[in-house]
Design an enzyme around this catalytic site. Sequence first.
Site, PDB file in Angstrom:
ATOM      1  N   ARG A  59       0.852  -1.195   0.000  1.00 50.61           N
ATOM      2  CA  ARG A  59       0.000   0.000   0.000  1.00 50.61           C
ATOM      3  C   ARG A  59       0.890   1.249   0.000  1.00 50.61           C
ATOM      4  O   ARG A  59       0.669   2.182  -0.758  1.00 50.61           O
ATOM      5  CB  ARG A  59      -0.949   0.016   1.201  1.00 50.61           C
ATOM      6  N   TYR A 111     -15.552  18.201 -15.509  1.00 50.10           N
ATOM      7  CA  TYR A 111     -15.977  16.805 -15.628  1.00 50.10           C
ATOM      8  C   TYR A 111     -17.158  16.563 -14.672  1.00 50.10           C
ATOM      9  O   TYR A 111     -17.125  17.001 -13.520  1.00 50.10           O
ATOM     10  CB  TYR A 111     -14.788  15.904 -15.261  1.00 50.10           C
ATOM     11  N   ASP A 185      -6.580  19.792 -13.667  1.00 47.74           N
ATOM     12  CA  ASP A 185      -6.915  18.473 -14.216  1.00 47.74           C
ATOM     13  C   ASP A 185      -6.425  18.476 -15.661  1.00 47.74           C
ATOM     14  O   ASP A 185      -6.983  19.155 -16.520  1.00 47.74           O
ATOM     15  CB  ASP A 185      -8.437  18.261 -14.130  1.00 47.74           C
ATOM     16  N   LYS A 210      -7.888   7.740 -19.379  1.00 51.70           N
ATOM     17  CA  LYS A 210      -8.067   8.370 -20.683  1.00 51.70           C
ATOM     18  C   LYS A 210      -6.754   8.299 -21.471  1.00 51.70           C
ATOM     19  O   LYS A 210      -6.272   7.220 -21.718  1.00 51.70           O
ATOM     20  CB  LYS A 210      -8.558   9.805 -20.483  1.00 51.70           C
TER      21      LYS A 210
END
Length: 377
Positions: A59, A111, A185, A210
């Site tokens: 992790r 978004y 972003d 993306k």
Amino acid sequence: MTKKKHFDIDTLLAQAGNRDNHDQFHSISTPIYLSSNFRHRDLEDVENFDPEKQYSYSRLSTPTRKVLQDTLAKLENGAKAFAVSSGMAAIQLVFSLFNSGDEIITSDDLYGGSFRYFNYLTEHYGIKFNKWDGKSYDTLASLITPHTKAVWIETPSNPTMKVINIQKVTDIAHNSDSNILVCVDNTFLTPIYQQPIREGADIVVHSATKYLSGHNDMLAGAVIAKSKEIGETLEFNFNTTGVTLDPFDSWLLLRSLKTLSVRMQRHTSNATYVAASLAKLPQVEKVLYPGQGGMISFYVQNRNQVDRLFKRLNIISFAESLGGVESLLTIPSLQTHRDMAKADRLKLGITDELLRLSVGLENPEDLAEDLKQALGD
Ligand SMILES: *Cc1c(COP(=O)(O)O)cnc(C)c1O
């Protein structure tokens, strides 16, 4: 060995993970280390643990993801990068920096999932969001208050392709208060066309689902911090909340990044061709294309054409998402921006006639022809 210098981004991408992948056999491709934990030699090994070179529990850090994160940090000119399980997980990680009562300024055309999450943060955590139209920089300055902790922007915006000057935003924010974090972003343009940290931004996020991965086959996100200090806080929250990307997907994303530059060039040349061809069709009212990348939005004359268009397409798929090899067409008002109040949507120009096309890597004439025949009589 010669000292490492700063390589061109194309070289950086093609070489991602080669030479610095920790593999004892000097493999060219970074191996996938499927281990949740790592053995320690002795107590001293634990006492002098160096998280940059050693591993304990996946992790916190794991070799395949470490190579990916180091690559992402270099690509976006940051001090530290984090690979997480989705773009939304990336946004969530950034918002772990803020508290109740903090104010965040956001551009108004974002978004759809970001809007939904910001509403959730207001309802459950009392974080306040002030919307900026992304146009007037005086308005931006006037929205800053003593409680403002960050400015959050997407450029070009989704889906109406408004372009924001990142440098101007960072100048205004930092001149007003150097602690205001400017977050960008960068999903749509990627570091191939836009490097926000070079323009003064503090944090960059990506939906790596993306363009960074580019093949419509995985979910991932990335956060890149400009400074070591922001990176350290994010690292604590990253490990504490467990939003991590697993070794297999880390490998897949690293592998995909190697072709990012050539893919983006082809997305751009294809989209330029398709945008010009759409603009010539009598059924198309208006085409929005920012000139770089593979995203085009366009308005058809009336909503009755939409369903027929979707049904008649032979190459382009009627599907959400973007940035992959395969071309996709979506209707934002019913898909990505469905959760937005209708009045807000219409104010931004997200009507039922607006369609968003993610231009893939097919032959551009085939794509233009597919749209032409599907829109025709
Ligand atoms: C898709 C997308 C996101 C969310 O990413 P997921 O990987 O779907 O969680 C965030 N920002 C932008 C601009 C996006 O296109």
